[in-house]
Design a protein around this motif. Structure first.
Motif, short mmCIF file in Angstrom:
data_model
loop_
_atom_site.label_atom_id
_atom_site.label_comp_id
_atom_site.label_asym_id
_atom_site.label_seq_id
_atom_site.Cartn_x
_atom_site.Cartn_y
_atom_site.Cartn_z
N ASP A 6 7.84 -5.66 2.77
CA ASP A 6 6.49 -5.36 3.22
C ASP A 6 6.42 -5.14 4.73
O ASP A 6 6.68 -6.03 5.51
CB ASP A 6 5.56 -6.52 2.83
N PHE A 7 6.04 -3.93 5.11
CA PHE A 7 5.86 -3.61 6.53
C PHE A 7 4.39 -3.67 6.93
O PHE A 7 4.01 -3.14 7.96
CB PHE A 7 6.45 -2.22 6.82
N GLY A 8 3.57 -4.25 6.07
CA GLY A 8 2.19 -4.52 6.47
C GLY A 8 1.14 -3.52 6.03
O GLY A 8 0.00 -3.57 6.50
N SER A 9 1.48 -2.60 5.15
CA SER A 9 0.46 -1.67 4.68
C SER A 9 -0.55 -2.40 3.82
O SER A 9 -0.22 -3.36 3.12
CB SER A 9 1.12 -0.56 3.85
N SER A 12 0.67 -2.50 0.16
CA SER A 12 2.00 -3.01 -0.22
C SER A 12 1.99 -3.76 -1.55
O SER A 12 2.85 -3.54 -2.39
CB SER A 12 2.54 -3.94 0.87
N CYS A 31 9.21 -7.73 5.69
CA CYS A 31 10.22 -6.73 6.00
C CYS A 31 11.39 -7.28 6.80
O CYS A 31 12.45 -6.69 6.86
CB CYS A 31 9.57 -5.57 6.75
N SER A 48 7.93 -0.56 2.18
CA SER A 48 6.50 -0.19 2.07
C SER A 48 6.03 0.61 3.27
O SER A 48 6.77 0.80 4.24
CB SER A 48 5.66 -1.47 1.98
N GLY A 50 3.26 0.95 6.50
CA GLY A 50 2.87 -0.04 7.50
C GLY A 50 2.11 0.64 8.62
O GLY A 50 2.18 1.85 8.77
N TYR A 78 5.74 4.60 6.15
CA TYR A 78 6.51 3.96 7.21
C TYR A 78 7.95 3.73 6.75
O TYR A 78 8.91 3.87 7.52
CB TYR A 78 5.88 2.62 7.58
N SER A 348 3.05 -12.43 6.30
CA SER A 348 3.06 -11.31 7.21
C SER A 348 4.38 -11.30 7.97
O SER A 348 5.00 -12.32 8.18
CB SER A 348 1.88 -11.45 8.15
#
Ligand code: XMP
Length: 526
Positions: A6-9, A12, A31, A48, A50, A78, A348
């Motif tokens: 997970d890059f924070g989108s 995600s 991530c 993902s 982000g 991303y 996060s």
């Protein structure tokens, strides 16, 4: 298992969700997850989207070991740029314009030795409706890559490596605005990664029960609050199945529950589900503390704090009593019905601190007991919890219950809460909900209740003028409870409910229907 990094989108979690719908098991991790720390081998990895730009100084990056595993990787948005950046960081530039919304991509075809790179888009047709949301784009292809899909504005909307199983797409397959997105994810997970489609609720139950037993040990004990809502009931039933009476459920009757609620919950949990339940009737204490208080936030605080106090006392009593049992050890665990969306907010990449806060900082919650958290629903979405509940033999009626707020009727009785207002609120609410059920509308509506307003109004009943209470009905439809629309009942329905409430609930002379959406309104009145 497919690993989602997970890059924070904001989307995600939907990736994991779609994979589960394909019966593919997946786990989402931040991530920054170190591959060496994984205790399992992913069959494939999805990076993902982000909100960052890969080339900015504070941008999050995946562990480079991700790219050495040799398993297929799919970068989304991303994630695509992260793949390109990893291979050659000059490939990503800021796009001239932000692309946001619907787009149509054209799928390209390759022949001969390159045919295998078309696997991601196989069986999706030549043109594909997709949802784009990105600012950066690739200025040139990383070495060894070919475009597999494009839009007029994004020549590299989809790319694939000829030599290695690396794929990137500039759009979001996980959102419903990309109608064939699930098929694309299936192409990646099932066809390309070879993930098994064997994730079922039965498997989840078996695995979770095993996990709970291993965590708690042969003598360990767990305590948890139940409310009668679906999450706490399902979590409690799972614990009961795993460790029997070494799980202690506590229901605190705070005096602001719906009509007969404590009785109904007790019956369901003990008689139907066999859960070891203690009911604490703290009505007098709660109502005593609420006396003379009309400010909404104050009411919430009083109820919240009193709840913790009572639960803590009961937990200590149960722990003391449990000490004498030869079969069981100390109570070391606190059950929480945390769901996946709550977990996601805390995992996060901005650092592990947020995770630590939610998962370990509960020692203080039950003072002196230093309980560890156990969260058996933490991998599930709400509808999966419902499916699990049904699987565990919990009645459809309970499984589909509307949510009920912790502060209960206190935030549905405007101003000061007293016995008389509670009686009126409960009786009116019961009529409203019964009529909704009778009309077959209960499941269509997300939440409904009757509120008691602070002021009175004049009415004529019989030949007399009366000065009575005003009931406001509220019913909303929503999927996420963040935004909501009021429910469009037909006039006859409202007429029937209004007539019944005025005739049957002593002291009420008017009924209003709340036609405010959220926003600007909230679902609750206070
Ligand atoms: P609002 O009124 O904020 O409600 O639109 C959104 C959802 O949250 C519930 N809600 C609460 N639940 N404690 C709870 O446990 C609370 O203090 C609380 N306030 C609102 C509300 O019922 C709705 O489902």
């Amino acid at each position: 298992t497919i690993l989602v990094l997970d890059f924070g989108s904001q989307y995600s979690h939907l990736i994991t969700r779609r994979l589960r719908e394909l019966n593919v098991y997946s786990e989402m991790l931040p991530c920054t997850q170190k591959i060496a720390d994984l205790t399992w081998n992913p069959k494939g990895i999805i990076l993902s989207g982000g909100p960052y730009s890969v080339y900015s100084d504070d941008a999050p990056h995946a562990d480079p070991a991700v790219f050495d595993l040799g398993v297929p990787i799919l970068g989304i948005c991303y994630g695509l740029q992260e793949i390109a950046w990893n291979l050659d960081n000059k490939n990503v530039v800021a796009g001239e314009k932000r692309e946001y919304g619907h787009a149509e991509v054209t799928v390209q075809k390759h022949a001969g030795k390159k045919a295998h790179i078309d696997r991601l888009f196989q069986n999706l047709g030549e043109n594909l409706e997709v949802w784009m949301s990105h600012g950066d784009k690739l200025s040139q292809l990383p070495a060894g890559f070919e475009p597999v899909a494009s839009t007029p504005n994004a020549p590299y909307a989809g790319i694939a490596s000829i030599e290695r199983p690396l794929f990137g797409i500039q759009f979001h397959p996980e959102v419903t605005h990309t109608p064939k997105g699930k098929q694309l994810l299936s192409n990646f997970a099932v066809e390309i990664c070879g993930a098994r489609q064997d994730w079922t609720m039965e498997k989840f139950v078996d695995k979770e029960i095993e996990r709970i037993r291993a965590m708690v040990g042969p003598k360990g004990q767990v305590i948890g609050a139940v409310s009668g809502g679906v999450d706490s009931t399902v979590a409690a039933k799972l614990m009961q199945n795993a460790i029997g009476d070494r799980f202690h459920a506590v229901l605190v009757d705070n005096g602001v529950l719906r009509m007969d609620e404590a009785k109904i919950v007790k019956k369901t949990l003990t008689e139907h589900l066999g859960i070891n339940l203690t009911v604490v009737d703290a009505t007098d204490l709660f109502l005593g503390r609420l006396k003379g208080v009309s400010e909404p936030e104050k009411k919430r605080k009083i109820i919240g704090n009193t709840f913790i106090e009572i639960f803590q006392d009961k937990a200590k009593q149960i722990a003391e009593a449990a000490k004498d049992s030869p079969k069981a050890g100390d109570i070391e665990w606190l059950l929480q019905g945390t769901l996946y969306p709550d977990v996601i907010e805390s995992i996060s990449f901005k650092g592990p601190s947020a995770t630590i806060k939610t998962h370990h900082n509960v020692g203080g919650l039950l003072e002196g007991m230093h309980l560890k958290l156990i969260e058996p629903l933490r991998e599930l979405f709400k509808d999966e919890v419902r499916a699990l509940g049904t699987n565990l033999g919990i009645s459809e009626e309970l499984v589909w219950r509307h949510p009920f707020p912790g502060p209960g009727l206190a935030i549905r009785i405007l101003g000061e809460v007293n016995e008389e207002q509670l009686r009126i609120g409960r009786e009116a609410d019961k009529i409203f909900i019964d009529e909704i059920v009778a009309a077959g509308l209960y499941r269509k509506i997300s939440q409904a209740y009757a509120a008691v307003l602070k002021d009175r109004a004049v009415g004529v009943m019989g030949d007399k003028r009366v000065y009575g209470q005003i009931i406001a009905l509220r019913a909303v439809e929503t999927t996420d409870f963040m935004t909501a629309d009021w429910f469009p009942f037909d006039g006859e329905f409202l007429k029937r409910v209004s007539r019944r409430i005025v005739n049957e609930v002593d002291g009420v002379c008017r009924v209003l229907y709340d036609v405010t959406s959220k926003p600007p309104g909230t679902i609750e009145m206070e």
